[in-house]
Enzyme design. Structure first.
Site, PDB file in Angstrom:
ATOM      1  N   GLU A 344      -1.397  -2.452   1.467  1.00 24.52           N
ATOM      2  CA  GLU A 344      -2.335  -2.262   0.352  1.00 24.52           C
ATOM      3  C   GLU A 344      -2.573  -3.525  -0.483  1.00 24.52           C
ATOM      4  O   GLU A 344      -2.615  -3.474  -1.710  1.00 24.52           O
ATOM      5  CB  GLU A 344      -1.836  -1.150  -0.582  1.00 24.52           C
ATOM      6  CG  GLU A 344      -1.719   0.171   0.115  1.00 24.52           C
ATOM      7  CD  GLU A 344      -1.126   1.255  -0.768  1.00 24.52           C
ATOM      8  OE1 GLU A 344      -1.615   2.390  -0.662  1.00 24.52           O
ATOM      9  OE2 GLU A 344      -0.189   1.000  -1.534  1.00 24.52           O
TER      10      GLU A 344
HETATM   11  C1  TNX Z   1       1.313   4.390  -0.182  1.00 25.07           C
HETATM   12  S1  TNX Z   1       2.794   3.580   2.128  1.00 25.07           S
HETATM   13  C2  TNX Z   1       2.080   3.289  -0.474  1.00 25.07           C
HETATM   14  C3  TNX Z   1       2.980   3.318  -1.637  1.00 25.07           C
HETATM   15  C4  TNX Z   1       2.862   4.595  -2.407  1.00 25.07           C
HETATM   16  C5  TNX Z   1       2.733   5.747  -1.466  1.00 25.07           C
HETATM   17  C6  TNX Z   1       2.717   7.084  -2.126  1.00 25.07           C
HETATM   18  C7  TNX Z   1       2.675   2.275   1.568  1.00 25.07           C
HETATM   19  C8  TNX Z   1       3.109   1.239   2.488  1.00 25.07           C
HETATM   20  N1  TNX Z   1       2.195   2.189   0.324  1.00 25.07           N
HETATM   21  O1  TNX Z   1       2.752   2.215  -2.448  1.00 25.07           O
HETATM   22  O2  TNX Z   1       3.993   4.728  -3.189  1.00 25.07           O
HETATM   23  O3  TNX Z   1       1.560   5.600  -0.702  1.00 25.07           O
HETATM   24  O4  TNX Z   1       2.751   8.125  -1.210  1.00 25.07           O
END
Ligand code: TNX
Length: 538
Positions: A344
């Site tokens: 992300e």
């Molecule tokens: C996605 S999964 C994220 C996290 C959040 C999560 C909540 C991922 C690698 N990043 O930053 O906490 O979703 O479900």
């Protein structure tokens, strides 16, 4: 081949034994109202399902004279023996001395035997009969997993921390058991909410019971930096000073972190530390103004948005920072891996992302560690030997899945954590009070009922190194919360990681899972009583 033969036999014999045991319980009630003889748990009625189960002969019953026998010259076996004694003593009330092999007969024997090739690095054999139980393994880890099997074959009441009546009987026969995957993980996000050393140890103990061998700690994110770094002290002291919702947060000193790593090692778990980069870095950016492209430190963050922060990819100081952090963290890490996040990074351009990863991955190698990254790393250039952790879901686009498959074909290993299967922070149903639902609701069957070996199209089976169940903690702030979300779904992840594909069967699994209810209860774990599971009482 062996699996195909033994698994149906296990089921058949399992049901047969259940019938027999019910018969014993039925006829065992004496006319004067004495308690019925309790059923003996059928051999192999455990989680994760063992590779091969052959019930035979008589059961073994522990007594106040039972000793735990270990090879005289093996400190490693003695340590596993001491652990077993510490697990069994409180509820049995028996002394269970750990003695040299030749000082006693019968009882529980732990044998390390380097010749048992077929048992691999983590496998074991358990043979039980009237005289006692013998566990054999090539490695201490194998013995330790065997101990978990022995523990689960005993009545659930053995998990209580005060004396119970027993009897403490193990069904007769032989279990031979090796894992499907070498990587069987659980992740705890200690950034969104901070968890103390004691809370982490409690979760480690619960993981060990189900043969999970990796604890991934998500040590940094926008909301908090949780590990002391001597060369950049404000990361922890300032960046760790809050959490989601504005609570006081916290961080691990190096001594505390070493304590977690040592405790995990005593339970044969490897710790994988994660510093998430270049996104998910607000806590670091708030602690040091120079890490920001504009030189201005943002305020600390206590909300739950993602994707708004990024290290400054074009500044040299960024790479001094990364080198220092990775050096200090690698020095705290006896394990093979260092997780660099990489998910992300919505505030970083693709070009910058690739350039960043090209500079950071060699730093991990320089300090002797192997890179793990979230699967976005597959879209850059994963270093030789790197693993990527897939967290997509059914609706993830084909192009993204194909990119991961291509990396796998080129030698990148995969850890599977599909969010709509293994994310322990997803609600079970719309009525679950804790958790999120962006990946959908994940009930117990959904978490279990898929095959990691055939999950992503185009991925060679050999690229799959294992599975991991992440627990993000935006809504999770206590051990009770952790346990509500992790149990019972974590057991499904454990079984996907350990048991042979041939043993995969929802009907059989939910019956065995049902038998774990009383055990979790005895351990004081308040789990989700899914209506999909015919929970037993004991
Ligand atoms: C996605 S999964 C994220 C996290 C959040 C999560 C909540 C991922 C690698 N990043 O930053 O906490 O979703 O479900």
């Amino acid at each position: 081949m062996r699996q195909h033969r033994t698994i149906p036999r296990l089921r058949l014999l399992g049901s047969l034994l259940l019938v027999l045991a019910a018969g014993v319980a039925g006829t065992g009630a004496a006319p004067d109202g004495a308690a019925a003889a309790p059923a003996v748990r059928p051999l192999g009625d455990i989680v994760p399902a063992p590779t091969s189960v052959r019930p035979s002969g008589s059961p073994y019953t522990l007594t106040a004279r039972t000793a735990i026998r270990v090879d005289a010259d093996s400190r490693a076996a003695r340590r596993v023996g001491a652990y077993l004694a510490s697990v069994l003593r409180p509820a049995t009330g028996y002394p269970l001395p750990v003695v040299d092999d030749d000082e006693a007969r019968g009882g529980i024997r732990l044998r390390l035997d380097a010749r048992g090739r077929e048992l691999g690095d983590e496998g074991y054999r358990m043979e039980s009969g009237r005289q006692g139980v013998t566990l054999t393994a090539r490695t201490p880890a194998g013995l330790f997993h065997g101990v978990q099997t022995l523990r689960q074959q005993l009545p659930a009441a053995v998990e209580h921390d005060t004396p119970r009546p027993g009897p403490w009987t193990v069904a007769g026969g032989t279990i031979t058991d090796t894992p499907r995957y070498g990587y069987r993980g659980a992740m705890l996000d200690v950034s969104r909410h901070f968890f103390t050393v004691g809370q982490v140890k409690r979760y480690i103990d619960q993981m060990a019971l189900y043969k999970i061998n990796t604890l991934h700690l998500h040590l940094s994110d926008d909301q908090g930096w949780r590990i002391a770094v001597d060369s950049w002290p404000r990361l922890a002291t300032y960046g760790g000073s809050t959490q989601v919702g504005g609570g006081q947060g916290g961080f691990y000193t190096k001594a505390q972190y070493r304590e977690i790593v040592a405790y995990a090692a005593s339970r044969h778990l490897e710790v994988v530390p994660e510093i998430d980069m270049p996104g998910h870095t607000n806590a670091a950016l708030a602690s040091y103004a120079e890490l920001n492209c504009d030189g201005v430190a943002p305020p600390l963050y206590t909300g739950t948005e993602v994707g708004f922060s990024s290290l400054c990819v074009n500044k040299d100081v960024t790479y001094d920072f990364v080198d220092d952090v990775i050096r200090e963290l690698a020095a705290l890490t006896p394990g093979r891996y260092l997780h660099i996040g990489g998910d992300e990074a919505h505030s970083t351009s693709h070009e910058d992302y690739v350039a960043f990863m090209d500079r950071v991955q060699p730093v991990v190698a320089k300090y002797g560690k192997t890179v793990i990254g979230w699967h976005q790393l597959a879209g850059a250039r994963p270093a030789p030997g790197a693993l990527v952790q897939y967290w997509g879901l059914d609706r993830t686009g084909d192009a993204e899945k194909a990119g991961v498959a291509r990396a796998a074909q080129n030698g990148t290993g995969l850890i599977l954590s599909p969010a709509d299967r293994l994310y322990l922070d997803m609600k079970y149903t719309k009525d679950t009070p804790l958790g999120l639902s962006w990946a959908g609701y994940v009930e117990v069957r959904r978490a279990y009922d898929w095959d990691p070996g055939a999950y992503l199209p185009g991925v060679p089976a050999s690229a799959v190194r294992g599975v991991e169940a992440p627990l993000w903690t935006e809504t999770v702030s206590s051990s009770a919360h952790i346990e509500r979300m992790a149990f019972p779904r974590l057991l499904g992840a454990a079984e996907l990681g350990w048991s042979p594909a041939a043993a995969h069967d929802w009907e059989a699994y939910r019956q065995r899972l049902a038998g774990q209810g009383p055990r979790l209860e005895a351990m004081g774990v308040d789990f989700h009583r899914s209506p999909q599971v015919p929970w037993r009482t004991e």
